[in-house]
Each structure stands twice: as C-alpha cells, then as structure tokens.
Design an enzyme around this catalytic site. Structure first.
Site, mmCIF file in Angstrom:
data_model
loop_
_atom_site.group_PDB
_atom_site.id
_atom_site.type_symbol
_atom_site.label_atom_id
_atom_site.label_comp_id
_atom_site.label_asym_id
_atom_site.label_seq_id
_atom_site.Cartn_x
_atom_site.Cartn_y
_atom_site.Cartn_z
ATOM 1 N N ASP A 1 -4.931 48.842 -21.721
ATOM 2 C CA ASP A 1 -4.550 47.848 -20.726
ATOM 3 C C ASP A 1 -4.675 46.445 -21.324
ATOM 4 O O ASP A 1 -5.629 46.150 -22.050
ATOM 5 C CB ASP A 1 -5.499 47.987 -19.524
ATOM 6 C CG ASP A 1 -5.031 47.205 -18.322
ATOM 7 O OD1 ASP A 1 -3.911 47.455 -17.865
ATOM 8 O OD2 ASP A 1 -5.800 46.348 -17.825
ATOM 9 N N GLU B 1 -10.950 58.280 -38.093
ATOM 10 C CA GLU B 1 -12.132 59.097 -38.368
ATOM 11 C C GLU B 1 -11.942 60.504 -37.782
ATOM 12 O O GLU B 1 -12.244 61.493 -38.432
ATOM 13 C CB GLU B 1 -13.271 58.414 -37.617
ATOM 14 C CG GLU B 1 -14.597 58.374 -38.260
ATOM 15 C CD GLU B 1 -15.504 57.618 -37.289
ATOM 16 O OE1 GLU B 1 -15.452 56.365 -37.312
ATOM 17 O OE2 GLU B 1 -16.236 58.256 -36.498
HETATM 18 C C1 NOJ Z 1 -1.937 46.064 -16.294
HETATM 19 C C2 NOJ Z 1 -1.935 47.265 -15.408
HETATM 20 O O1 NOJ Z 1 -0.780 48.018 -15.679
HETATM 21 C C3 NOJ Z 1 -1.969 46.747 -13.989
HETATM 22 O O2 NOJ Z 1 -1.760 47.769 -13.051
HETATM 23 C C4 NOJ Z 1 -3.302 46.064 -13.766
HETATM 24 O O3 NOJ Z 1 -3.314 45.495 -12.474
HETATM 25 C C5 NOJ Z 1 -3.509 44.948 -14.790
HETATM 26 N N1 NOJ Z 1 -3.191 45.358 -16.112
HETATM 27 C C6 NOJ Z 1 -4.945 44.470 -14.777
HETATM 28 O O4 NOJ Z 1 -5.775 45.449 -15.309
#
Ligand code: NOJ
Length: 546
Positions: free
Chosen positions: A213, A263
């Site tokens: 993310d 690894e």
């Molecule tokens: C991107 C994720 O896809 C989204 O759903 C989320 O709200 C934001 N990052 C924050 O983590």
C-alpha cells in the site's frame, strides 16, 4: 498446453491475479461481512475462471476506519474475518488449487489503535515512543496551529493535535489519510526492523508475495516544509505533494524488502512477489521503483485513468512498455480496483449503454498486453458501479470526512452477487439476520456468478476464454508488442508470431485490420469486420502482416 511458471523464474511476470476485497467477497458466518472462510469457499470458482493467484485486501485487526488500511496488529487476523488458523487453511487450499496468495501490507501508516501509537500518546514529547511517528510542536504562540500547511488526502488537515498525558493541549501528529491512520516515521530504524519481521511472519506462513500500500509514501521531506499547493492531494485525490511522497529514501526500503524475499527464494527456489501501489506522475518515475533490486512490479494506473480513447490508450501502453518494461520488470495492468469507479460505469458514456461493450473490449485489450494483469472481484461479472447508495449507507472515510460523493468508493465495494434473485444473492447465507454490510441493488440479480456461468455470452466466459488462451498461446507470454498501422479510432498490434489484436474505440464498424483465424472477440464480429467498441484477437494470415 498450459505454460506453467517455472520455479524461481518469476511466476508473476505474466500472471493474472484476482483481487479479493475480503469484506465483500463471500460471508460464511452470516454476519453480513465477507471473511477468509468465504474466500476458501470461493477458490474453486477462481480456479475455474483461470486466474493464477489472489491478492487479499487487508484482513488484520483494525477498527476499520478505512476498512483495514488502518492496521492495529500486523501479525494477526481480525476476528471479523477469521483467525490465523483459517488463514493457513486458505493458503494451503489456494496452493492445492495452483493459486498463488498475495497479501496486502500497509507500511506508510498504522492504526491509531496500534500499541505503538498508544505508547506514543502516553510518552513525552521527544521520547523514543513518539519517534516512531511524526510528532511535532505546533506553530503559533501556543502551538495551536499545525506544524505545516499540508492537507490530508481524505480531507482536512494532515495534522491532528493530541492532548498530552497531563491534560494540556500538546503536539501534533502527521496523517496523510485519516487521523486514525498516523504516518509511521521510516527514519526510525525500529520501524524498518519491525516490518522485516512482519514480512518474515507471513512468508513463514507460506504467502507468495505482498501488495504494498502507498509504496511511494513512507518518507516525507526531512524538514516538513510548507507546500506551495497544499490542497493538491485533497483536490486530485492523488499523491502529488512532492514533499510528502516519492522521496528518494523510499528506495532503500524496497531494496531491503527485496533482499528478504530473495532470502526465501534462495531457500526453496520459489519466487516471492513485491507489487507496489506506486502512485507517481509518470511511467518513467514509476520505473525507478522496479529496478532489478527493488520491487518486482508496480501497478500501472495510467490505463485505468485513461478515458475511452484510442490515442490515450496508445500513449499509456507505449509509455509503460518503453519505461517500465525497459527495467526488466513487466507492466502490471489494471482496469479496476477497490478505489475506483468500475470500468463498466466509467466507460458508459452519457447514456451508460456503452459501458458494457467497452469494458469487455478493454478487458480483452488488457489481457492481450505483455505483462501481468490484476482483475478486481466483480469485474469478471461485468458489475457496474452502484451509484445510488444512500448517504446513510456510505462508509468511505472520504465521504465521512468531506461530505462529498465525488470520490466515494463504496459503490465498487458492494458485496458480490453469487446466486438467486434478491439480496443477499448468496453473499450471506439465506435466512441470516444480518444484511450485507452495504446494500445490494435489485439489479445485481442480472450479474450473479450462477447466471454468468450458465450464460456463454457473459463477461465471465469472455474472461475465462481469454485467460485460457493466455495459458495456451506462447505469443501472449513475454513476446513484445508491435503496433500496426490503423485508422485513428483503432489500435492494432501484433504479439509474437502472428497474433493480432485490434480495438475499435469508435462507435461504427471498420474493416478488420487483418484476415485470419478469429480467436476471440468481445462482441460478435461478422467476417472481415471489427464492430464499434469491440476488441478481437486473430491468428493472422502471414500475408496480411507485411
Ligand atoms: C490505498 C488503498 O488502496 C486505499 O484503499 C487506502 O484507503 C489508502 N491506500 C490508504 O491506505
């Protein structure tokens, strides 16, 4: 003959991975919320569809302010979704069916319910506990103003003020999303060390990779200066503040994570995958994240954001192939995910009727491009966005914080319809008291998986046929793409030896760009004709390819 990905040679390079938004996939317990046991029940369906793996959206313990992208414990499963034992069973079921399992990891921020944050609140300014986050004194005579002018992506200031343990108004902490998602300070070595350990925790349980993310986040400009355009992120809902994102130090983390994955590969010869959500302005900039010793792949969002237009698609595809594939990685194509309006609705035009044919054509284009593709649950059913959820049903923090429906994401997260003629459409066991966590519209009846499987003209069959051809045709592997001359509304290209793909973005039929054996098309194609809003694949007569 299927082309199995040899161990240690990058199964992910041309894989098609199915994104499972766990809370909306299948509910096995009758509480109206999807869960890991529900995912296990759905695995044979995905195997039949022909995908190579799954990506599970976050299932960690979380207060769910952003449906799990606010993680309170990175080494456990939220009871609403199951437990670690259920997770282990899911991984082993998936592997038995030949499906790779990729999990989401959220390193830019955690939840305000994470023990580190509680510790930071209880500790003094300047303490090691606060150093794991971005705590700063405020500006103004009494520290009453935020430390800088940044705005949060999901609305409001990017800073919230805390009350110190002695009851006085105190420092401010940074959160680029919601206040319940404090940003971690990656300049603190304990943060990096702990995430190494988190990766190992899940790799030891057998996962095949991580979807990362906000992979262009993590580091902020060291002096946290004011931004010239503080509203840019909030306005565009994109990570564009150059002081908050895409700082050079972030690449050190991806090298470190890559080393952890290597690894494990060195031990058993099986590739692990790091695929990043890298929101940066250009393909060239994105290419820096997928250098040989960094992430394996990064989602390429420019296709997703392109309007239905031949030039825009050609431009996006061209820059991806030139810049990203040039690194030795492969492009990771996406048309839908849990943050975006579904493609059927995006391409619908004013009347909406063009959405389905165009989304089918876009899918057949994406699945013919060199590289990997991600399919978001429901995309294979041709699900449109649910646009008329009542305000009271909406849960997206963007709506809750801004009051605006402009970017609201609940409409693509409505629980999937599996069977039957009325909600809960088999998502939740019939007769259970709980309703699906977001209301399903009556028209979901036209899109159930049961119905799609029996109707050979459905989206599902188109995806299934395309995925099956991807496995059979060597041309759809690593071979390059060569553009063919075409009229302005048409994109046409060859893949490898004689496979020709053409997309007609216009509304009117055009002559087919080749003669040959038709393989698959997104709409019925009379001989020699490519109808409007249609993609077709052919094995061309070699004469026509000169
Ligand atoms: C991107 C994720 O896809 C989204 O759903 C989320 O709200 C934001 N990052 C924050 O983590």
């Amino acid at each position: 003959m299927a082309r199995p990905a040899p161990a240690g040679q990058g199964w992910w390079r041309d894989a098609v991975v199915y994104q499972i938004y766990v809370r909306s996939f299948l509910d096995s317990t009758g509480d109206g919320i999807g869960d890991l046991a529900g995912v296990r029940i759905g695995l044979p369906y995905l195997r039949k569809l022909g995908v190579d793996g799954i990506w599970l959206s976050p299932f960690y313990p979380s207060p769910q302010h952003d449906h799990g992208y606010d993680v309170a414990d990175y080494r456990a499963v939220d009871p609403v979704y199951g437990d670690l034992q259920e997770f282990d069973l899911l991984v082993s079921d998936a592997h038995r069916l030949g499906l790779k399992t990729v999990i989401d990891i959220v390193p830019n921020h955690c939840s305000s319910a994470h023990p580190w944050f509680a510790e930071a609140l209880a500790a003094a300014p300047g303490s090691p506990a606060r150093a794991r986050f971005h705590f700063e004194d405020g500006r103004g005579e009494h520290g009453e103003l935020p430390p800088n002018n940044w705005r949060a992506m999901f609305g409001g200031h990017a800073w919230s003020r805390i009350t110190e343990p002695d009851g006085r108004p105190g420092q401010w902490y940074l959160h680029l999303f919601t206040p319940e998602q404090p940003d971690l300070n990656w300049r603190d070595p304990r943060v990096a060390a702990d995430f190494d350990d988190v990766l190992r925790f899940w790799l030891d349980r057998g996962v095949d990779g991580f979807r990362i993310d906000v992979a262009a986040g993590l580091f902020k400009h060291p002096y946290l200066p004011d931004s010239d355009d503080p509203e840019a992120d909030e306005r565009t809902r994109d990570s564009v503040n150059p002081l908050a994102w895409n700082q050079p130090e972030v690449h050190t983390v991806w090298r470190r994570w890559r080393a952890v994955c290597e690894e494990y590969t060195a031990r058993d010869g099986q590739d692990r995958l790091l695929v990043g959500e890298v929101s940066v302005p250009t393909a060239a900039e994105q290419a820096r994240y997928v250098r040989q010793d960094e992430l394996h792949q990064a989602f390429f969002f420019h296709l997703l954001s392109a309007p239905w237009n031949a030039d825009r698609f050609r431009g996006a595809i061209g820059s991806a192939l030139r810049d990203i594939a040039g690194t030795g990685s492969t492009v990771t194509w996406v048309l839908n995910n849990h943050d975006q309006v579904r493609s059927v609705t995006r391409y619908g035009g004013d009347s909406g009727v063009l959405g389905s044919p165009r989304a089918r054509a876009a899918a057949l284009l994406m699945l013919a491009l060199p590289g990997a593709a991600y399919v978001y649950q429901g995309e294979e059913l041709g699900l449109p966005e649910v646009l008329d959820l009542p305000d009271e049903a909406l849960t997206d923090p963007i709506f809750l914080r801004t009051g605006s429906r402009r970017y609201v994401r609940d409409g693509c997260r409505v629980p999937l319809p599996w069977s039957g003629k009325a909600s809960p459409f088999g998502f939740t066991a019939e007769g259970s008291a709980a309703r699906p966590w977001l209301p399903q519209p009556a028209w979901f009846a036209e899109h159930t998986t049961d119905r799609a499987l029996t109707d050979t003209s459905s989206f599902w069959h188109l995806y299934r046929d395309a995925l099956s051809l991807r496995k059979q045709l060597p041309q759809l592997g690593e071979s390059s793409l060569r553009w063919l001359d075409s009229t302005p509304d048409v994109l046409a290209f060859t893949r490898g030896d004689g496979l020709v793909v053409a997309v007609n973005f216009g509304d009117h039929p055009v002559p087919a760009p080749v003669t040959g054996q038709p393989l698959l098309s997104s709409a019925a194609c009379p001989t020699g004709v490519l109808p409007g809003n249609t993609t077709a694949w052919w094995i061309a007569d070699t004469r026509t390819l000169q």
